[in-house]
Design a protein around this motif. Structure first.
Motif, PDB file in Angstrom:
ATOM      1  N   MET A   1       0.851  -1.197   0.000  1.00  0.00           N
ATOM      2  CA  MET A   1       0.000   0.000   0.000  1.00  0.00           C
ATOM      3  C   MET A   1       0.882   1.241   0.000  1.00  0.00           C
ATOM      4  N   HIS A   2       0.644   2.123  -0.932  1.00  0.00           N
ATOM      5  CA  HIS A   2       1.458   3.344  -1.046  1.00  0.00           C
ATOM      6  C   HIS A   2       0.841   4.455  -0.180  1.00  0.00           C
ATOM      7  N   ILE A   3       1.669   5.068   0.629  1.00  0.00           N
ATOM      8  CA  ILE A   3       1.219   6.173   1.480  1.00  0.00           C
ATOM      9  C   ILE A   3       1.809   7.460   0.945  1.00  0.00           C
ATOM     10  N   ASP A   4       0.970   8.445   0.716  1.00  0.00           N
ATOM     11  CA  ASP A   4       1.428   9.740   0.210  1.00  0.00           C
ATOM     12  C   ASP A   4       1.800  10.646   1.373  1.00  0.00           C
ATOM     13  N   TYR A   5       3.096  10.917   1.515  1.00  0.00           N
ATOM     14  CA  TYR A   5       3.574  11.767   2.598  1.00  0.00           C
ATOM     15  C   TYR A   5       3.689  13.226   2.181  1.00  0.00           C
ATOM     16  N   SER A   6       3.356  13.530   0.953  1.00  0.00           N
ATOM     17  CA  SER A   6       3.533  14.905   0.463  1.00  0.00           C
ATOM     18  C   SER A   6       2.614  15.891   1.166  1.00  0.00           C
ATOM     19  N   GLN A   7       1.461  15.379   1.672  1.00  0.00           N
ATOM     20  CA  GLN A   7       0.513  16.268   2.330  1.00  0.00           C
ATOM     21  C   GLN A   7       0.840  16.498   3.802  1.00  0.00           C
ATOM     22  N   GLU A   8       1.804  15.743   4.324  1.00  0.00           N
ATOM     23  CA  GLU A   8       2.151  15.848   5.739  1.00  0.00           C
ATOM     24  C   GLU A   8       3.011  17.083   5.972  1.00  0.00           C
ATOM     25  N   ALA A   9       2.526  17.997   6.823  1.00  0.00           N
ATOM     26  CA  ALA A   9       3.284  19.231   7.086  1.00  0.00           C
ATOM     27  C   ALA A   9       4.523  18.909   7.907  1.00  0.00           C
ATOM     28  N   PRO A  10       5.693  19.382   7.483  1.00  0.00           N
ATOM     29  CA  PRO A  10       6.909  19.091   8.249  1.00  0.00           C
ATOM     30  C   PRO A  10       6.905  19.804   9.589  1.00  0.00           C
ATOM     31  N   ALA A  11       7.519  19.157  10.598  1.00  0.00           N
ATOM     32  CA  ALA A  11       7.604  19.777  11.925  1.00  0.00           C
ATOM     33  C   ALA A  11       8.523  20.985  11.904  1.00  0.00           C
ATOM     34  N   VAL A  12       9.520  20.950  10.994  1.00  0.00           N
ATOM     35  CA  VAL A  12      10.430  22.082  10.814  1.00  0.00           C
ATOM     36  C   VAL A  12      10.416  22.447   9.343  1.00  0.00           C
ATOM     37  N   ALA A  13      10.037  23.682   9.041  1.00  0.00           N
ATOM     38  CA  ALA A  13       9.944  24.124   7.651  1.00  0.00           C
ATOM     39  C   ALA A  13      11.297  24.647   7.173  1.00  0.00           C
ATOM     40  N   GLY A  14      11.405  24.851   5.868  1.00  0.00           N
ATOM     41  CA  GLY A  14      12.600  25.490   5.326  1.00  0.00           C
ATOM     42  C   GLY A  14      13.788  24.572   5.146  1.00  0.00           C
ATOM     43  N   ARG A  15      13.625  23.250   5.407  1.00  0.00           N
ATOM     44  CA  ARG A  15      14.701  22.273   5.232  1.00  0.00           C
ATOM     45  C   ARG A  15      15.980  22.716   5.939  1.00  0.00           C
ATOM     46  N   LEU A  16      15.838  23.122   7.188  1.00  0.00           N
ATOM     47  CA  LEU A  16      16.992  23.566   7.970  1.00  0.00           C
ATOM     48  C   LEU A  16      17.860  22.375   8.357  1.00  0.00           C
ATOM     49  N   THR A  17      19.171  22.587   8.357  1.00  0.00           N
ATOM     50  CA  THR A  17      20.069  21.557   8.858  1.00  0.00           C
ATOM     51  C   THR A  17      20.076  21.600  10.384  1.00  0.00           C
ATOM     52  N   LEU A  18      20.655  20.553  11.006  1.00  0.00           N
ATOM     53  CA  LEU A  18      20.686  20.501  12.471  1.00  0.00           C
ATOM     54  C   LEU A  18      21.516  21.648  13.043  1.00  0.00           C
ATOM     55  N   SER A  19      22.603  21.986  12.382  1.00  0.00           N
ATOM     56  CA  SER A  19      23.432  23.098  12.867  1.00  0.00           C
ATOM     57  C   SER A  19      22.717  24.434  12.717  1.00  0.00           C
ATOM     58  N   GLN A  20      21.928  24.577  11.659  1.00  0.00           N
ATOM     59  CA  GLN A  20      21.159  25.817  11.473  1.00  0.00           C
ATOM     60  C   GLN A  20      20.094  25.971  12.558  1.00  0.00           C
ATOM     61  N   ILE A  21      19.451  24.875  12.944  1.00  0.00           N
ATOM     62  CA  ILE A  21      18.450  24.914  14.022  1.00  0.00           C
ATOM     63  C   ILE A  21      19.109  25.378  15.314  1.00  0.00           C
ATOM     64  N   GLU A  22      20.258  24.771  15.633  1.00  0.00           N
ATOM     65  CA  GLU A  22      20.983  25.131  16.851  1.00  0.00           C
ATOM     66  C   GLU A  22      21.382  26.598  16.839  1.00  0.00           C
ATOM     67  N   GLU A  23      21.884  27.066  15.699  1.00  0.00           N
ATOM     68  CA  GLU A  23      22.319  28.460  15.568  1.00  0.00           C
ATOM     69  C   GLU A  23      21.136  29.418  15.729  1.00  0.00           C
ATOM     70  N   LEU A  24      20.010  29.072  15.138  1.00  0.00           N
ATOM     71  CA  LEU A  24      18.830  29.935  15.163  1.00  0.00           C
ATOM     72  C   LEU A  24      18.295  30.114  16.584  1.00  0.00           C
ATOM     73  N   VAL A  25      18.238  29.004  17.341  1.00  0.00           N
ATOM     74  CA  VAL A  25      17.690  29.060  18.702  1.00  0.00           C
ATOM     75  C   VAL A  25      18.678  29.718  19.667  1.00  0.00           C
ATOM     76  N   ALA A  26      19.971  29.437  19.480  1.00  0.00           N
ATOM     77  CA  ALA A  26      20.981  29.957  20.416  1.00  0.00           C
ATOM     78  C   ALA A  26      21.347  31.412  20.139  1.00  0.00           C
ATOM     79  N   HIS A  27      21.063  31.903  18.941  1.00  0.00           N
ATOM     80  CA  HIS A  27      21.491  33.263  18.562  1.00  0.00           C
ATOM     81  C   HIS A  27      21.018  34.357  19.525  1.00  0.00           C
ATOM     82  N   PRO A  28      19.729  34.375  19.934  1.00  0.00           N
ATOM     83  CA  PRO A  28      19.295  35.448  20.863  1.00  0.00           C
ATOM     84  C   PRO A  28      20.046  35.441  22.193  1.00  0.00           C
TER      85      PRO A  28
END
Length: 457
Positions: free
Chosen positions: A1-28
């Motif tokens: 059975m094929h499941i279409d994941y294209s409609q599933e909203a990502p938990a993190v948008a913008g295809r951020l890398t793990l280092s970018q996530i860390e930088e974004l949160v720690a920056h302030p």
């Protein structure tokens, strides 16, 4: 059975890398506050100062400065208490219940909601203390063995509040701190300041990101989530007993526990959305706190708002069905008596305006959702006002009827509580990560195998 994941909203948008996530949160946390930050802090601290002055004058002259009278002995102080306890419900709900239900979308908003829980319960705790009129004797609310034989009244729901709210605060604080430990370690490894490194090292408890540490962490987090979940339901249930166990018409009703819990989640989520709208914009967190997160929270607001609306209608039905003339009078008086203006503000803000969230474009529009959640917060404050004051101001005896008018000191203490809350929120945004770095990394695209039979292009 094929499941279409294209409609599933990502938990993190913008295809951020793990280092970018860390930088974004720690920056302030690694940059100096700008002018806007100090303007916001000065406004909130000014409100806090107004509240502190009004509170100081109350301590000196007594509660006669307030608008309370006979028969309205409970007014703004108890209204504010119930309001702030309600605001504190969203954090533990998002963190504990949604965690147990494995809802990935909670990761971007859980840390901030948990912090708001702590701050809201701190604001709530002030009001029962000052309502006693002699806050220097509030230590006797906690039962302890003593030679004077001074024991509190264990059959009073006001005492149950002390146990429920203090337990809720303690568990929420521990739950919040446990979630911060991996992030403290991440910040410890990033910082170049020896002072900050020392502080982060102390609070990270020797965390080394090892497999063994993660196993213990996840077990502790799961246990605390399971422990906190019944607290979400029990705390506002016990707060509702302040009213429900009395024999006063308008209060003596069994619908209060579920009605108060739904209302608390309703107002709590509204306050979280209110502040997150600003936080995601100011700290450039639109890819972590996405519009999908806000959309899902608005759906919760819509659902709980309809529960509250159902409770409003059911109160009138049960008053009619009971055949008790005094009960019927209270609800007719609420809707058409001297406080009808407060009642219809409550109904409009809590029942009518949230219906706009049935429409997707309104749920996902920042200006529209911001206006609606502000109105929800206003409406929920008025709900507590209507329940508390309208049931008291006209009792069984017309000869003892009265009318409550708030004084400047009542309003000043209310403003001060908002000042305390927002001052703590503003200080939090520059001292601790507003988003859980470790949890967001875990649900980011590419952090785990997809198990979809292929790779992303």
């Amino acid at each position: 059975m094929h499941i279409d994941y294209s409609q599933e909203a990502p938990a993190v948008a913008g295809r951020l890398t793990l280092s970018q996530i860390e930088e974004l949160v720690a920056h302030p946390l690694e940059t100096k506050p700008d002018k806007k930050y100090f303007i916001a802090l000065s406004i909130s601290s000014s409100l806090l100062l107004i509240g502190a002055i009004c509170l100081g004058l109350t301590f000196y002259y007594g509660t006669g400065l307030w608008g309370i009278n006979q028969p309205v002995g409970w007014a703004f102080d108890i209204v504010n208490f119930v309001f702030w306890v309600g605001i504190g419900h969203a954090g533990t709900l998002i963190s504990a219940i949604l965690f147990l239900l494995r809802q990935k979308w909670r990761t971007g908003i859980a840390r901030f909601a948990e912090a708001m829980t702590i701050f809201a319960v701190m604001c709530a705790g002030l009001f029962p203390a000052i309502h006693t009129g002699r806050p220097w004797l509030d230590g006797y609310l906690l039962p302890y063995p003593n030679q004077h034989g001074l024991w509190v009244n264990f059959t009073s729901p006001l005492l149950w509040d002390v146990f429920a709210v203090s337990t809720y605060f303690t568990v929420s604080l521990v739950f919040w701190y446990i979630g911060l430990i991996p992030d403290f370690a991440t910040l410890r490894d990033r910082t170049t300041s020896s002072f900050k490194k020392t502080i982060y090292s102390i609070f990270s408890l020797g965390w080394r990101h090892s497999s063994r540490h993660w196993q213990h962490y996840e077990k502790a987090y799961m246990l605390l989530a399971g422990f906190a979940t019944p607290l979400v339901l029990s705390v506002h249930t016990i707060v509702s007993f302040d009213f429900a166990v009395s024999i006063l018409p308008g209060w003596h009703t069994t619908i209060f526990p579920p009605y108060f819990v739904a209302g608390a989640i309703f107002s709590g989520f509204a306050m979280v959305v209110t502040v997150l709208v600003f936080v995601r914009k100011i700290f450039n967190l639109e890819n972590i706190i996405t519009i999908d997160h806000l959309d899902k929270m608005n759906k919760v607001i819509l659902a709980t708002g309809m529960m509250v609306g159902y409770a409003y209608g059911m109160e009138f039905f049960i008053a009619w069905y009971s055949g008790v003339q005094a009960e019927q009078f209270v609800f007719i008086n609420r809707a058409f008596g001297p406080y009808a203006w407060a009642y219809w503000i409550m109904v409009s803000c809590n029942v009518i305006f949230p219906q706009l969230f049935w429409f997707r474009k309104f749920r996902r529009s920042i200006p529209v959702m911001f206006v609606i959640v502000i109105l929800v917060n206003v409406g929920m404050w008025f709900e507590r006002f209507v329940i508390t004051v309208t049931s008291l101001h006209r009792d069984f005896l017309p000869s003892s009827w009265g009318y409550f008018k708030p004084t400047l000191f009542d309003i000043g203490i209310l403003l001060g509580s908002f000042g305390l809350f927002f001052t703590l929120v503003i200080l939090f945004t520059k001292s601790l990560p507003v988003v859980s770095i470790s949890e967001v990394k875990a649900v980011a695209d590419g952090a785990q195998p997809t198990h979809r039979g292929g790779h992303h292009e």
